[in-house]
Design a protein around this motif. Structure first.
Motif, PDB file in Angstrom:
ATOM      1  N   THR A  52     -11.668  15.692   5.690  1.00 50.97           N
ATOM      2  CA  THR A  52     -10.419  15.046   5.000  1.00 50.97           C
ATOM      3  C   THR A  52     -10.852  14.547   3.661  1.00 50.97           C
ATOM      4  O   THR A  52     -10.162  14.290   2.731  1.00 50.97           O
ATOM      5  N   ASP A  53     -12.164  14.551   3.612  1.00 49.50           N
ATOM      6  CA  ASP A  53     -12.675  14.079   2.258  1.00 49.50           C
ATOM      7  C   ASP A  53     -12.434  15.061   1.156  1.00 49.50           C
ATOM      8  O   ASP A  53     -12.075  14.717  -0.061  1.00 49.50           O
ATOM      9  N   PHE A  54     -12.437  16.352   1.791  1.00 48.67           N
ATOM     10  CA  PHE A  54     -11.955  17.349   0.561  1.00 48.67           C
ATOM     11  C   PHE A  54     -10.631  17.239   0.371  1.00 48.67           C
ATOM     12  O   PHE A  54     -10.044  17.400  -0.808  1.00 48.67           O
ATOM     13  N   TRP A  55      -9.618  17.249   1.425  1.00 49.36           N
ATOM     14  CA  TRP A  55      -8.366  17.509   1.280  1.00 49.36           C
ATOM     15  C   TRP A  55      -7.666  16.089   0.530  1.00 49.36           C
ATOM     16  O   TRP A  55      -6.690  16.598  -0.071  1.00 49.36           O
ATOM     17  N   ASP A  56      -8.211  15.105   0.843  1.00 46.92           N
ATOM     18  CA  ASP A  56      -7.538  13.934   0.211  1.00 46.92           C
ATOM     19  C   ASP A  56      -7.610  14.133  -1.291  1.00 46.92           C
ATOM     20  O   ASP A  56      -6.518  13.649  -1.934  1.00 46.92           O
ATOM     21  N   MET A  93       0.820  -1.168  -0.198  1.00 49.06           N
ATOM     22  CA  MET A  93       0.008   0.033   0.016  1.00 49.06           C
ATOM     23  C   MET A  93       0.863   1.244   0.184  1.00 49.06           C
ATOM     24  O   MET A  93       1.883   1.244   0.814  1.00 49.06           O
ATOM     25  N   THR A  94       0.500   2.294  -0.705  1.00 54.00           N
ATOM     26  CA  THR A  94       1.134   3.481  -0.692  1.00 54.00           C
ATOM     27  C   THR A  94       0.686   4.311   0.240  1.00 54.00           C
ATOM     28  O   THR A  94      -0.756   4.801   0.396  1.00 54.00           O
ATOM     29  N   PHE A  95       1.857   4.806   1.157  1.00 56.10           N
ATOM     30  CA  PHE A  95       1.345   5.708   2.173  1.00 56.10           C
ATOM     31  C   PHE A  95       1.480   7.055   1.797  1.00 56.10           C
ATOM     32  O   PHE A  95       2.270   7.824   2.384  1.00 56.10           O
ATOM     33  N   SER A  96       0.805   7.554   0.996  1.00 60.34           N
ATOM     34  CA  SER A  96       0.873   8.926   0.426  1.00 60.34           C
ATOM     35  C   SER A  96      -0.155   9.719   1.568  1.00 60.34           C
ATOM     36  O   SER A  96      -0.972   9.075   1.992  1.00 60.34           O
ATOM     37  N   ILE A  97      -0.022  11.125   1.405  1.00 57.96           N
ATOM     38  CA  ILE A  97      -0.731  11.826   2.293  1.00 57.96           C
ATOM     39  C   ILE A  97      -2.162  11.719   1.911  1.00 57.96           C
ATOM     40  O   ILE A  97      -3.112  11.561   2.964  1.00 57.96           O
ATOM     41  N   PRO A  98      -2.812  11.719   0.648  1.00 57.80           N
ATOM     42  CA  PRO A  98      -4.230  11.413   0.306  1.00 57.80           C
ATOM     43  C   PRO A  98      -4.564  10.177   0.962  1.00 57.80           C
ATOM     44  O   PRO A  98      -5.661  10.092   1.474  1.00 57.80           O
ATOM     45  N   ASN A  99      -3.704   9.036   0.822  1.00 59.19           N
ATOM     46  CA  ASN A  99      -4.268   7.762   1.405  1.00 59.19           C
ATOM     47  C   ASN A  99      -4.216   7.747   3.049  1.00 59.19           C
ATOM     48  O   ASN A  99      -5.148   7.286   3.475  1.00 59.19           O
ATOM     49  N   LEU A 100      -3.415   8.381   3.545  1.00 60.75           N
ATOM     50  CA  LEU A 100      -3.382   8.496   4.832  1.00 60.75           C
ATOM     51  C   LEU A 100      -4.656   9.504   5.485  1.00 60.75           C
ATOM     52  O   LEU A 100      -5.139   8.761   6.385  1.00 60.75           O
ATOM     53  N   LEU A 101      -5.096  10.268   4.658  1.00 60.75           N
ATOM     54  CA  LEU A 101      -6.171  11.224   5.061  1.00 60.75           C
ATOM     55  C   LEU A 101      -7.641  10.077   4.904  1.00 60.75           C
ATOM     56  O   LEU A 101      -8.407  10.377   5.844  1.00 60.75           O
ATOM     57  N   SER A 102      -7.466   9.293   4.117  1.00 62.67           N
ATOM     58  CA  SER A 102      -8.616   8.412   4.021  1.00 62.67           C
ATOM     59  C   SER A 102      -8.696   7.377   4.922  1.00 62.67           C
ATOM     60  O   SER A 102      -9.621   6.838   5.509  1.00 62.67           O
ATOM     61  N   LEU A 103      -7.603   6.943   5.242  1.00 60.31           N
ATOM     62  CA  LEU A 103      -7.336   5.974   6.305  1.00 60.31           C
ATOM     63  C   LEU A 103      -7.878   6.519   7.750  1.00 60.31           C
ATOM     64  O   LEU A 103      -8.395   5.917   8.530  1.00 60.31           O
ATOM     65  N   ARG A 153      -4.877  15.171  -6.504  1.00 58.02           N
ATOM     66  CA  ARG A 153      -4.911  15.829  -7.797  1.00 58.02           C
ATOM     67  C   ARG A 153      -3.949  16.991  -8.083  1.00 58.02           C
ATOM     68  O   ARG A 153      -3.177  16.922  -9.198  1.00 58.02           O
ATOM     69  N   ARG A 154      -3.584  17.349  -7.063  1.00 59.32           N
ATOM     70  CA  ARG A 154      -2.525  18.582  -6.994  1.00 59.32           C
ATOM     71  C   ARG A 154      -1.081  17.952  -7.163  1.00 59.32           C
ATOM     72  O   ARG A 154      -0.309  18.412  -7.849  1.00 59.32           O
ATOM     73  N   ILE A 155      -0.887  16.790  -6.523  1.00 60.23           N
ATOM     74  CA  ILE A 155       0.355  16.241  -6.622  1.00 60.23           C
ATOM     75  C   ILE A 155       0.579  15.254  -7.618  1.00 60.23           C
ATOM     76  O   ILE A 155       1.372  14.147  -7.680  1.00 60.23           O
ATOM     77  N   ASN A 156      -0.519  15.035  -8.275  1.00 57.01           N
ATOM     78  CA  ASN A 156      -0.472  13.936  -9.253  1.00 57.01           C
ATOM     79  C   ASN A 156      -0.448  12.280  -8.456  1.00 57.01           C
ATOM     80  O   ASN A 156       0.395  11.695  -9.044  1.00 57.01           O
ATOM     81  N   GLN A 157      -1.234  12.091  -7.434  1.00 56.85           N
ATOM     82  CA  GLN A 157      -1.099  10.960  -6.948  1.00 56.85           C
ATOM     83  C   GLN A 157      -2.474  10.328  -6.801  1.00 56.85           C
ATOM     84  O   GLN A 157      -2.610   9.358  -5.809  1.00 56.85           O
ATOM     85  N   SER A 158      -3.106  10.475  -7.847  1.00 55.28           N
ATOM     86  CA  SER A 158      -4.628   9.776  -7.821  1.00 55.28           C
ATOM     87  C   SER A 158      -4.255   8.316  -8.349  1.00 55.28           C
ATOM     88  O   SER A 158      -3.528   7.985  -9.054  1.00 55.28           O
TER      89      SER A 158
END
Length: 182
Positions: A47-51, A1-11, A56-61
């Motif tokens: 966090t739903d908005f921010w993730d 699993m990729t521990f990117s900021i967006p994924n951490l916010l979803s977790l 999208r901003r850092i191209n980590q979708s």
């Protein structure tokens, strides 16, 4: 699993659901429980908005990120609605429409994925509005008191019914789009 900021916010949002139940059900003082649940839900909902924004901003979708986001939203909303139903603060009918739509859409997404038609179940604007109304209604219902001259319970019930209407509308829109592409 990729521990990117967006994924951490979803977790974090996923982990918030059981924590929300604890802060709402455990305290002896209902006013403290109301305020704690409201604050925790608002934090998780933000966090739903921010993730999505950060992804999208850092191209980590990623497909994992999309799945985590979807699961986190559903678990958070369904947990909140069950807690609010138990506290007799949410209308049963609105909750049935909202949860029923989520179950139907999950089944539809699974069927679409198995049949290679995933492009027909993309997020549409009315679905985003539905989520926004749900995320707005729930804190009003958790707070359940007067805020300045505003009866938050009445506002929350109204917003939840509006979210239920958008739930049905978005579900019908998805089904129609799928039917047209069939």
């Amino acid at each position: 699993m990729t521990f990117s900021i967006p994924n951490l916010l979803s977790l974090f949002r996923l982990a918030t659901a059981p924590l929300l139940a604890l802060v709402f059900l455990v305290p002896e003082n209902q006013n403290i429980a109301n305020i704690a649940a409201t604050a925790l839900f608002l934090l998780a909902a933000s966090t739903d908005f921010w993730d999505g924004f950060i992804a999208r901003r850092i191209n980590q979708s990623t497909s994992l990120g999309a799945l985590l986001d979807l699961l986190a939203d559903k678990l958070l909303i369904v947990t909140a609605l069950l807690l609010l139903l138990d506290a007799e603060r949410a209308p049963v009918g609105a909750c049935i429409f909202i949860v029923g739509r989520e179950l139907l859409m999950s089944a539809l997404r699974e069927w679409v994925a198995q049949n290679g038609k995933s492009s027909t179940v993309r997020v549409i604007a009315v679905g985003k509005w539905k989520t926004g109304l749900q995320m707005t209604a729930v804190p009003f219902l958790f707070y359940a008191g007067d805020l300045w001259a505003l009866n938050t319970l009445a506002v929350g019930v109204w917003l939840l019914w509006a979210a239920a209407a958008l739930s049905v509308w978005s579900m019908l829109s998805y089904c129609l789009a799928l039917w047209r592409n069939e």
